[in-house]
Structure formats: structure tokens, C-alpha cells
Write a protein that holds these residues in place. Sequence first.
Motif, PDB file in Angstrom:
ATOM      1  N   ILE A  14      90.967 -61.133  24.519  1.00  0.00           N
ATOM      2  CA  ILE A  14      91.256 -59.712  24.740  1.00  0.00           C
ATOM      3  C   ILE A  14      90.057 -58.868  24.336  1.00  0.00           C
ATOM      4  O   ILE A  14      89.681 -57.912  25.023  1.00  0.00           O
ATOM      5  N   ALA A  15      89.414 -59.242  23.227  1.00  0.00           N
ATOM      6  CA  ALA A  15      88.214 -58.514  22.781  1.00  0.00           C
ATOM      7  C   ALA A  15      87.101 -58.622  23.822  1.00  0.00           C
ATOM      8  O   ALA A  15      86.377 -57.647  24.079  1.00  0.00           O
ATOM      9  N   GLU A  16      86.957 -59.782  24.446  1.00  0.00           N
ATOM     10  CA  GLU A  16      85.927 -59.951  25.471  1.00  0.00           C
ATOM     11  C   GLU A  16      86.192 -59.020  26.656  1.00  0.00           C
ATOM     12  O   GLU A  16      85.252 -58.451  27.232  1.00  0.00           O
ATOM     13  N   ALA A  17      87.462 -58.865  27.017  1.00  0.00           N
ATOM     14  CA  ALA A  17      87.804 -57.938  28.100  1.00  0.00           C
ATOM     15  C   ALA A  17      87.443 -56.515  27.700  1.00  0.00           C
ATOM     16  O   ALA A  17      86.912 -55.735  28.497  1.00  0.00           O
ATOM     17  N   LEU A  18      87.721 -56.179  26.445  1.00  0.00           N
ATOM     18  CA  LEU A  18      87.351 -54.850  25.941  1.00  0.00           C
ATOM     19  C   LEU A  18      85.840 -54.664  25.992  1.00  0.00           C
ATOM     20  O   LEU A  18      85.352 -53.595  26.379  1.00  0.00           O
ATOM     21  N   PHE A  19      85.096 -55.711  25.605  1.00  0.00           N
ATOM     22  CA  PHE A  19      83.633 -55.628  25.645  1.00  0.00           C
ATOM     23  C   PHE A  19      83.134 -55.287  27.048  1.00  0.00           C
ATOM     24  O   PHE A  19      82.229 -54.462  27.212  1.00  0.00           O
ATOM     25  N   ARG A  20      83.702 -55.943  28.046  1.00  0.00           N
ATOM     26  CA  ARG A  20      83.239 -55.716  29.423  1.00  0.00           C
ATOM     27  C   ARG A  20      83.477 -54.271  29.851  1.00  0.00           C
ATOM     28  O   ARG A  20      82.628 -53.662  30.512  1.00  0.00           O
ATOM     29  N   ILE A  21      84.620 -53.728  29.462  1.00  0.00           N
ATOM     30  CA  ILE A  21      84.917 -52.332  29.810  1.00  0.00           C
ATOM     31  C   ILE A  21      84.009 -51.383  29.042  1.00  0.00           C
ATOM     32  O   ILE A  21      83.411 -50.458  29.613  1.00  0.00           O
ATOM     33  N   ALA A  22      83.907 -51.592  27.730  1.00  0.00           N
ATOM     34  CA  ALA A  22      83.109 -50.698  26.886  1.00  0.00           C
ATOM     35  C   ALA A  22      81.640 -50.713  27.277  1.00  0.00           C
ATOM     36  O   ALA A  22      80.973 -49.674  27.282  1.00  0.00           O
ATOM     37  N   ALA A  23      81.115 -51.902  27.617  1.00  0.00           N
ATOM     38  CA  ALA A  23      79.703 -52.005  27.983  1.00  0.00           C
ATOM     39  C   ALA A  23      79.405 -51.271  29.282  1.00  0.00           C
ATOM     40  O   ALA A  23      78.324 -50.689  29.447  1.00  0.00           O
ATOM     41  N   ALA A  24      80.360 -51.272  30.192  1.00  0.00           N
ATOM     42  CA  ALA A  24      80.146 -50.653  31.502  1.00  0.00           C
ATOM     43  C   ALA A  24      80.519 -49.179  31.550  1.00  0.00           C
ATOM     44  O   ALA A  24      79.877 -48.381  32.243  1.00  0.00           O
ATOM     45  N   GLN A  25      81.559 -48.784  30.778  1.00  0.00           N
ATOM     46  CA  GLN A  25      82.098 -47.431  30.911  1.00  0.00           C
ATOM     47  C   GLN A  25      82.242 -46.656  29.602  1.00  0.00           C
ATOM     48  O   GLN A  25      82.617 -45.493  29.624  1.00  0.00           O
TER      49      GLN A  25
END
Length: 201
Positions: A14-25
Motif C-alpha cells: 500500500i505504501a508503494e502505491a502511495l509512493f507512486r501517487i505522491a511522486a507523480a502528483q
Amino acid sequence: MPKRVDHQERRRGIAEALFRIAAAQGLQAVTLRAVAAEAGISMNLVQYYFPTKEEMLRFAWRRMVELTAENAGKTVGEAMKTEDERTIVRAYLTAVLPEGERDRRLAAVQIAYFAVDVTRGSQDPDQEPLLPHLVNAVADLLRKAQEKGDVPARLDPRLEADSLATMSAGLVTAIMVDAYTAERAAEIVDYRLDGVFTGGR
């Protein structure tokens, strides 16, 4: 027999999914629903592990710190085998410089958290700060180098460590916006260290 669920691994996913969103947006785009969609799981499952967005953000920060420390630890560990303070200080300062896609994502996530802190005017007390650890480690190494005569006695190890750590943090941002390559940033680190490790001059 039902498959045993690794709950810690699920949280990390779940944290990895958050990372992908946070890094992009940025963190403003992070919601329980958005993370669930990015992770390909139900929102109910995300809420099972993280009842609130705040809890999810705190876990993700700790996970980001953990991953950053693991990456840096490998580089620093190799440098420590040399027992040479300059080599070890260089390893500390360059280990945080993003090179590959994974490094850049983690750096972008860290910057996303800092952007929120800047807006708020302070760092979340639940977020363990990273810079003091780097400063303390570098300051201790500079003191040891002074005792050997490799760093001039006139230099203040703590102030030098503050300066070097701040420079390294700034270079991370510069790399992320393509102002410098990782290679050029490493050259800048070497240039600064040449002015610190002067053999007592």
C-alpha cells in the motif's frame, strides 16, 4: 489450506502505491480511495490496514526512511571498510543522491512530504527527521579526521557537517529538476571535501 497473509508486506505494498501517487502528483493527490485504486485493491482493505489517511501517511514516511537508510547503508558500509574518514563522509553525502528510477521516486516522495511541511510551517512530529542523523555522523567523522591531522583544527566539525549535509540535500533537489546529473553532483561533493580534508593546512 488458506494462504497466510503477510500483513506487513501488504502494508508495504500500500505504501508503494502511495509512493507512486505522491511522486507523480504530490501528497495532495493521496487519498485512501486513490491509493486503493493504484494498488489494485478495495478501499475497505486499505482501511483495514490504515483507518485514516494520516495513519497511512505516517507509515509511508517511516517506510520511505527505512528504504532510504537501507540504500545508503550499503554504500556507507562498503566505505567503512576503508577506515578512511574522507571516503566514509563522501559515501554519506553521495549515497542520498538519486541515480536510478527507484532512487528518484523515493526522493520525489520525500520532497512531497517536505512541501507539505513548508506549507504547514513545521515538520509533522511523527515524522522522524533525516538530516540530523546525517549531520551527526559526518560531524563525528570530521572530529576523528581532525585528531589524525587530516582536517584543520580551525574548522568547526559541527558547522562543517551542517554545511555539507545541507549541500547534499540541495543537490538532491537539483538532480530531481535536472539542473545537475548525479555525476556532476558527486564532483561538487568531491570539490567541497577537497577544501575540508586538507591534511591540517
